[in-house]
Design a protein around this motif. Structure first.
Motif, PDB file in Angstrom:
ATOM      1  N   ASN A  36       0.711  -1.312   0.038  1.00  0.00           N
ATOM      2  CA  ASN A  36      -0.113   0.102  -0.094  1.00  0.00           C
ATOM      3  C   ASN A  36       0.764   1.295   0.204  1.00  0.00           C
ATOM      4  O   ASN A  36       2.134   0.970  -0.083  1.00  0.00           O
ATOM      5  CB  ASN A  36      -0.861  -0.132   1.269  1.00  0.00           C
ATOM      6  CG  ASN A  36      -1.982  -0.772   1.239  1.00  0.00           C
ATOM      7  OD1 ASN A  36      -2.969  -0.808   0.316  1.00  0.00           O
ATOM      8  ND2 ASN A  36      -2.114  -1.989   1.944  1.00  0.00           N
ATOM      9  N   ALA A  37       0.225   2.265   0.022  1.00  0.00           N
ATOM     10  CA  ALA A  37       1.176   3.722   0.212  1.00  0.00           C
ATOM     11  C   ALA A  37       1.055   4.197   1.599  1.00  0.00           C
ATOM     12  O   ALA A  37       0.827   5.556   1.803  1.00  0.00           O
ATOM     13  CB  ALA A  37       0.512   4.657  -0.855  1.00  0.00           C
ATOM     14  N   LEU A  38       0.936   3.376   2.474  1.00  0.00           N
ATOM     15  CA  LEU A  38       0.825   3.785   3.913  1.00  0.00           C
ATOM     16  C   LEU A  38       2.256   4.579   4.492  1.00  0.00           C
ATOM     17  O   LEU A  38       3.264   3.980   3.961  1.00  0.00           O
ATOM     18  CB  LEU A  38       0.759   2.646   4.793  1.00  0.00           C
ATOM     19  CG  LEU A  38      -0.779   2.083   4.404  1.00  0.00           C
ATOM     20  CD1 LEU A  38      -0.899   0.705   5.326  1.00  0.00           C
ATOM     21  CD2 LEU A  38      -1.746   2.863   4.914  1.00  0.00           C
ATOM     22  N   THR A  39       2.238   5.409   5.471  1.00  0.00           N
ATOM     23  CA  THR A  39       3.445   6.016   5.855  1.00  0.00           C
ATOM     24  C   THR A  39       3.738   5.982   7.250  1.00  0.00           C
ATOM     25  O   THR A  39       2.635   5.764   8.112  1.00  0.00           O
ATOM     26  CB  THR A  39       3.002   7.643   5.425  1.00  0.00           C
ATOM     27  OG1 THR A  39       2.083   8.187   5.937  1.00  0.00           O
ATOM     28  CG2 THR A  39       3.183   7.969   3.897  1.00  0.00           C
ATOM     29  N   GLY A  40       4.777   6.237   7.733  1.00  0.00           N
ATOM     30  CA  GLY A  40       5.105   6.252   9.322  1.00  0.00           C
ATOM     31  C   GLY A  40       5.306   4.775   9.786  1.00  0.00           C
ATOM     32  O   GLY A  40       5.230   3.888   9.056  1.00  0.00           O
ATOM     33  N   ALA A  41       5.570   4.906  10.967  1.00  0.00           N
ATOM     34  CA  ALA A  41       5.946   3.584  11.816  1.00  0.00           C
ATOM     35  C   ALA A  41       4.358   2.983  12.129  1.00  0.00           C
ATOM     36  O   ALA A  41       3.554   3.664  12.500  1.00  0.00           O
ATOM     37  CB  ALA A  41       6.620   3.698  12.750  1.00  0.00           C
ATOM     38  N   PHE A  42       4.487   1.580  12.576  1.00  0.00           N
ATOM     39  CA  PHE A  42       3.303   1.286  13.500  1.00  0.00           C
ATOM     40  C   PHE A  42       3.047   2.010  14.648  1.00  0.00           C
ATOM     41  O   PHE A  42       4.144   2.023  15.502  1.00  0.00           O
ATOM     42  CB  PHE A  42       3.498  -0.382  13.678  1.00  0.00           C
ATOM     43  CG  PHE A  42       2.379  -0.996  13.904  1.00  0.00           C
ATOM     44  CD1 PHE A  42       1.315  -1.550  13.090  1.00  0.00           C
ATOM     45  CD2 PHE A  42       1.802  -1.174  15.167  1.00  0.00           C
ATOM     46  CE1 PHE A  42       0.139  -2.078  13.103  1.00  0.00           C
ATOM     47  CE2 PHE A  42       0.730  -1.848  15.471  1.00  0.00           C
ATOM     48  CZ  PHE A  42      -0.244  -2.352  14.468  1.00  0.00           C
ATOM     49  N   PRO A  43       1.997   2.375  14.848  1.00  0.00           N
ATOM     50  CA  PRO A  43       1.615   3.369  16.226  1.00  0.00           C
ATOM     51  C   PRO A  43       1.909   2.354  17.346  1.00  0.00           C
ATOM     52  O   PRO A  43       1.347   1.226  17.617  1.00  0.00           O
ATOM     53  CB  PRO A  43       0.494   3.760  15.924  1.00  0.00           C
ATOM     54  CG  PRO A  43      -0.305   2.865  14.947  1.00  0.00           C
ATOM     55  CD  PRO A  43       0.629   2.168  14.031  1.00  0.00           C
TER      56      PRO A  43
END
Length: 181
Positions: free
Chosen positions: A150-157
């Motif tokens: 996917n085009a998800l951003t950032g780290a896993f919260p």
């Protein structure tokens, strides 16, 4: 009788009128990218839906959220598009949700974190963007999470309850799966 022998090239809207159904298995059909009929929400006693690889297109109907008895929803490998409706959070009995391998876009709705019985969530190979909602990390029942491609951003919260990754996964956005205890 195998589910993949329907002699129609569109999603049969008449299915939404069979209100006595409790299970719907229409996987491996060729509905020629027709949309899921909006009257599918009439099937309020259905607990199981499998329409994997049936060439279904268009948006996910919001009426799915009326099917509150649903525990299993698998619509992977189709051509579904548009946003994931936040109203799917009304499916409070849902344990299994596979929307992987479609063309769903926009952000993952934070409301999915309200699905407290969900233990399997597959949203891989879509066009999802934005960050992973922290509400997903707080899901206590979740044991399988697949967000890759996917085009998800950032780290896993945080908090990740604490999470452990599968051997083939390095992050929530590029790996294949996260396994949560």
């Amino acid at each position: 009788m195998p589910a993949n022998n329907l002699q129609c090239d569109h999603f049969p809207a008449e299915i939404g009128e069979i209100t006595t159904l409790t299970m719907l298995r229409l996987n491996s059909n060729n509905f020629k990218e027709s949309a899921i009929a909006s009257n599918i929400g009439n099937l309020v006693d259905v607990t199981y839906i499998n329409m994997v690889e049936s060439n279904i297109g268009g948006p996910l109907p919001v009426s799915l959220s009326q099917m509150t008895m649903l525990t299993y929803l698998s619509l992977g490998g189709n051509r579904l598009s548009g946003a994931i409706p936040a109203e799917l959070s009304n499916l409070f009995n849902l344990e299994y949700l596979n929307l992987g391998g479609n063309s769903l876009s926009e952000a993952i709705p934070a409301e999915l974190g309200q699905l407290t019985n969900l233990n399997y969530l597959a949203l891989y190979s879509n066009r999802l963007s934005g960050s992973i909602p922290s509400e997903i990390a707080d899901m206590k029942s979740l044991v399988y999470l697949h967000l890759g491609d996917n085009a998800l951003t950032g780290a896993f919260p945080p908090p990740c309850n604490p999470c452990r990754t599968s051997s083939s996964s390095t992050s929530a956005t590029t790996g294949s799966a996260l396994l949560l205890p």
